[in-house]
Motif scaffolding. Structure first.
Motif, PDB file in Angstrom:
ATOM      1  N   UNK A 146       1.158  -1.477  -0.084  1.00 42.09           N
ATOM      2  CA  UNK A 146       0.330   0.187   0.111  1.00 42.09           C
ATOM      3  C   UNK A 146       0.626   1.223   0.170  1.00 42.09           C
ATOM      4  N   UNK A 147       1.915   1.617   1.051  1.00 48.09           N
ATOM      5  CA  UNK A 147       2.916   2.381   0.640  1.00 48.09           C
ATOM      6  C   UNK A 147       3.815   3.010   0.094  1.00 48.09           C
ATOM      7  N   UNK A 148       3.709   1.850  -0.800  1.00 47.10           N
ATOM      8  CA  UNK A 148       4.473   1.654  -2.732  1.00 47.10           C
ATOM      9  C   UNK A 148       4.196   2.066  -3.154  1.00 47.10           C
ATOM     10  N   UNK A 149       3.066   1.294  -3.446  1.00 49.36           N
ATOM     11  CA  UNK A 149       2.341   2.168  -4.131  1.00 49.36           C
ATOM     12  C   UNK A 149       1.600   3.694  -4.434  1.00 49.36           C
ATOM     13  N   UNK A 150       1.094   3.992  -3.165  1.00 50.27           N
ATOM     14  CA  UNK A 150       0.316   5.058  -3.101  1.00 50.27           C
ATOM     15  C   UNK A 150       1.984   6.711  -2.949  1.00 50.27           C
ATOM     16  N   UNK A 151       2.995   5.658  -3.097  1.00 49.93           N
ATOM     17  CA  UNK A 151       4.633   6.741  -2.903  1.00 49.93           C
ATOM     18  C   UNK A 151       4.543   7.024  -4.435  1.00 49.93           C
ATOM     19  N   UNK A 152       4.236   5.749  -5.451  1.00 45.57           N
ATOM     20  CA  UNK A 152       4.839   5.484  -7.076  1.00 45.57           C
ATOM     21  C   UNK A 152       3.922   6.410  -7.482  1.00 45.57           C
ATOM     22  N   UNK A 153       2.187   6.118  -7.446  1.00 49.00           N
ATOM     23  CA  UNK A 153       1.099   6.671  -7.670  1.00 49.00           C
ATOM     24  C   UNK A 153       1.595   7.875  -7.522  1.00 49.00           C
ATOM     25  N   UNK A 178      -3.214   7.119 -18.247  1.00 47.60           N
ATOM     26  CA  UNK A 178      -2.651   6.332 -18.523  1.00 47.60           C
ATOM     27  C   UNK A 178      -1.614   6.365 -18.483  1.00 47.60           C
ATOM     28  N   UNK A 179      -1.180   7.237 -19.110  1.00 48.94           N
ATOM     29  CA  UNK A 179       0.546   7.127 -18.966  1.00 48.94           C
ATOM     30  C   UNK A 179       1.421   7.485 -18.275  1.00 48.94           C
ATOM     31  N   UNK A 180       0.972   8.166 -16.872  1.00 51.21           N
ATOM     32  CA  UNK A 180       1.012   7.805 -15.969  1.00 51.21           C
ATOM     33  C   UNK A 180       1.366   7.208 -14.900  1.00 51.21           C
ATOM     34  N   UNK A 181       0.016   6.526 -15.507  1.00 54.20           N
ATOM     35  CA  UNK A 181      -0.046   4.791 -14.572  1.00 54.20           C
ATOM     36  C   UNK A 181       1.483   3.779 -15.172  1.00 54.20           C
ATOM     37  N   UNK A 182       1.644   4.488 -16.120  1.00 52.44           N
ATOM     38  CA  UNK A 182       2.319   3.955 -16.783  1.00 52.44           C
ATOM     39  C   UNK A 182       4.248   4.484 -16.001  1.00 52.44           C
ATOM     40  N   UNK A 183       4.187   5.295 -15.959  1.00 56.36           N
ATOM     41  CA  UNK A 183       5.364   5.733 -15.061  1.00 56.36           C
ATOM     42  C   UNK A 183       4.972   5.347 -13.338  1.00 56.36           C
ATOM     43  N   UNK A 184       4.401   5.526 -12.769  1.00 58.23           N
ATOM     44  CA  UNK A 184       4.448   5.162 -11.642  1.00 58.23           C
ATOM     45  C   UNK A 184       3.879   3.549 -11.561  1.00 58.23           C
ATOM     46  N   UNK A 185       4.154   2.581 -12.546  1.00 55.93           N
ATOM     47  CA  UNK A 185       4.436   1.031 -12.740  1.00 55.93           C
ATOM     48  C   UNK A 185       5.640   0.718 -12.518  1.00 55.93           C
ATOM     49  N   UNK A 186       6.876   1.997 -13.334  1.00 52.50           N
ATOM     50  CA  UNK A 186       7.603   2.116 -14.048  1.00 52.50           C
ATOM     51  C   UNK A 186       8.917   2.731 -12.459  1.00 52.50           C
ATOM     52  N   UNK A 187       8.306   3.770 -11.394  1.00 51.69           N
ATOM     53  CA  UNK A 187       8.976   4.006 -10.590  1.00 51.69           C
ATOM     54  C   UNK A 187       8.636   2.757  -9.059  1.00 51.69           C
ATOM     55  N   UNK A 188       7.659   2.437  -9.027  1.00 54.42           N
ATOM     56  CA  UNK A 188       7.086   1.384  -7.806  1.00 54.42           C
ATOM     57  C   UNK A 188       8.337   0.538  -7.659  1.00 54.42           C
ATOM     58  N   UNK A 189       9.539   0.358  -8.401  1.00 55.76           N
ATOM     59  CA  UNK A 189       9.827  -0.605  -7.864  1.00 55.76           C
ATOM     60  C   UNK A 189      11.929   0.265  -7.899  1.00 55.76           C
ATOM     61  N   UNK A 190      11.500   1.185  -7.753  1.00 54.49           N
ATOM     62  CA  UNK A 190      12.936   2.127  -7.080  1.00 54.49           C
ATOM     63  C   UNK A 190      13.824   1.928  -8.674  1.00 54.49           C
ATOM     64  N   UNK A 191      13.561   2.045  -9.473  1.00 54.39           N
ATOM     65  CA  UNK A 191      14.717   1.726 -10.898  1.00 54.39           C
ATOM     66  C   UNK A 191      16.064   2.915 -10.702  1.00 54.39           C
ATOM     67  N   UNK A 192      17.244   2.379 -10.927  1.00 56.86           N
ATOM     68  CA  UNK A 192      17.907   3.551 -10.961  1.00 56.86           C
ATOM     69  C   UNK A 192      18.114   4.405 -12.257  1.00 56.86           C
ATOM     70  N   UNK A 193      17.909   4.203 -13.566  1.00 56.69           N
ATOM     71  CA  UNK A 193      17.382   4.816 -14.409  1.00 56.69           C
ATOM     72  C   UNK A 193      16.286   3.985 -15.315  1.00 56.69           C
ATOM     73  N   UNK A 194      15.403   5.479 -15.796  1.00 59.52           N
ATOM     74  CA  UNK A 194      14.057   5.279 -16.249  1.00 59.52           C
ATOM     75  C   UNK A 194      13.874   5.774 -18.023  1.00 59.52           C
ATOM     76  N   UNK A 195      14.360   4.819 -18.788  1.00 55.94           N
ATOM     77  CA  UNK A 195      13.559   4.823 -20.386  1.00 55.94           C
ATOM     78  C   UNK A 195      12.473   5.375 -20.794  1.00 55.94           C
ATOM     79  N   UNK A 196      12.221   6.726 -21.882  1.00 53.33           N
ATOM     80  CA  UNK A 196      11.435   6.947 -22.272  1.00 53.33           C
ATOM     81  C   UNK A 196      11.659   6.806 -23.366  1.00 53.33           C
ATOM     82  N   UNK A 197      10.679   6.276 -24.487  1.00 50.76           N
ATOM     83  CA  UNK A 197      10.402   6.012 -25.771  1.00 50.76           C
ATOM     84  C   UNK A 197       9.345   6.960 -26.141  1.00 50.76           C
TER      85      UNK A 197
END
Length: 276
Positions: A146-153, A178-197
């Motif tokens: 719950x906490x990490x989903x909220x933080x990502x959103x 929807x695109x911001x949801x996909x960004x939240x999904x990408x951020x949820x796992x604490x990535x070091x790099x995020x790629x945007x195409x």
């Protein structure tokens, strides 16, 4: 991903704002990278540094190798038959070559997330879209989820809009949401790099502005690499820009310098609309 731990490489680079030299850590170093689709060479001897906690834009005409280079970072090409890498993409602080056949691409994707051109929410609830990667990583505790989903959103500037409808399908959201949801999904796992195409090519101007603001805000905590055909977008969101043409890296440096004082004639021709 196993490797010899070391301190991040720190180099002096021009400050985009002042032109003075500042210290920035190198998050990734691309060294003599070549990439092939069968016998066709798509990338040719790419050498560049990706700086930590900065936005780096890849620009150039269609077919120049931008997306090909981007997808090398999370080994997307491994899903296509008869492709091969030569050279290195070293990821710090581990100093490990992430395109080595000895490195598991799944482990690479755990550290490097990707947001695609068109929003692609899973056929799941808003909550489960964001929680998906966390569950894959073994997170089962409901309070932690719950906490990490909220933080990502919140990180994707979407929490206030969806906090009372987390059980609704992600596909019920607007295109920009929807695109911001996909960004939240990408951020949820604490990535070091995020790629945007090309993350805003399918969005209207208001949604585009929202995504651009989000990308700029992300740079304080994550390294961002973005492919865009929109030169104005590159100028707005990036700290560094790389211009590619026919699979080659033509010029790379601070964005404001490239757009105002390009060093290469081909860069100048592209920026002024003479080709591409």
């Amino acid at each position: 991903m196993k490797g010899v731990m070391s301190n991040p490489v720190s180099v002096g680079v021009p400050s985009p704002q002042s032109g003075s030299t500042t210290q920035r850590n190198v998050k990734s170093s691309i060294r003599d990278l070549n990439f092939f689709y069968g016998d066709a060479q798509a990338l040719k001897h790419i050498d560049m540094e990706i700086y930590e906690h900065a936005v780096t834009a890849l620009i150039g005409p269609s077919g120049c190798g931008k997306s090909t280079l981007l997808r090398c970072f999370n080994r997307m090409h491994d899903l296509t038959p008869h492709t091969r890498y030569e050279g290195e993409i070293r990821l710090f602080p581990d100093d490990v070559n992430i395109v080595s056949p000895e490195v598991d691409p799944i482990e690479v994707r755990m550290r490097i997330s990707m947001v695609f051109q068109k929003p692609n929410p899973f056929p799941k609830s808003i909550y489960e879209n964001v929680a998906y990667g966390l569950r894959v990583r073994g997170v089962r505790n409901k309070t932690e989820l719950d906490g990490r989903v909220e933080a990502a959103l919140r990180g994707a500037a979407l929490w206030e809009e969806v906090k009372d409808r987390l059980g609704e399908p992600g596909t019920a959201l607007s295109g920009g949401q929807q695109q911001r949801l996909c960004i939240a999904r990408a951020l949820a796992t604490d990535p070091e790099i995020v790629l945007f195409d090309e993350p805003t090519s399918a969005l209207d101007p208001i949604a585009t502005a929202s995504i651009e603001d989000l990308i700029i805000s992300m740079a304080g905590s994550v390294t961002v690499l973005i492919v865009t055909h929109n030169m104005q977008q590159a100028a707005r969101v990036s700290t560094y820009t790389a211009f590619m043409y026919l699979g080659e890296l033509i010029e790379y440096g601070p964005t404001n310098e490239m757009f105002t004082r390009p060093r290469e004639q081909r860069t100048s021709d592209y920026l002024t609309g003479r080709f591409g």
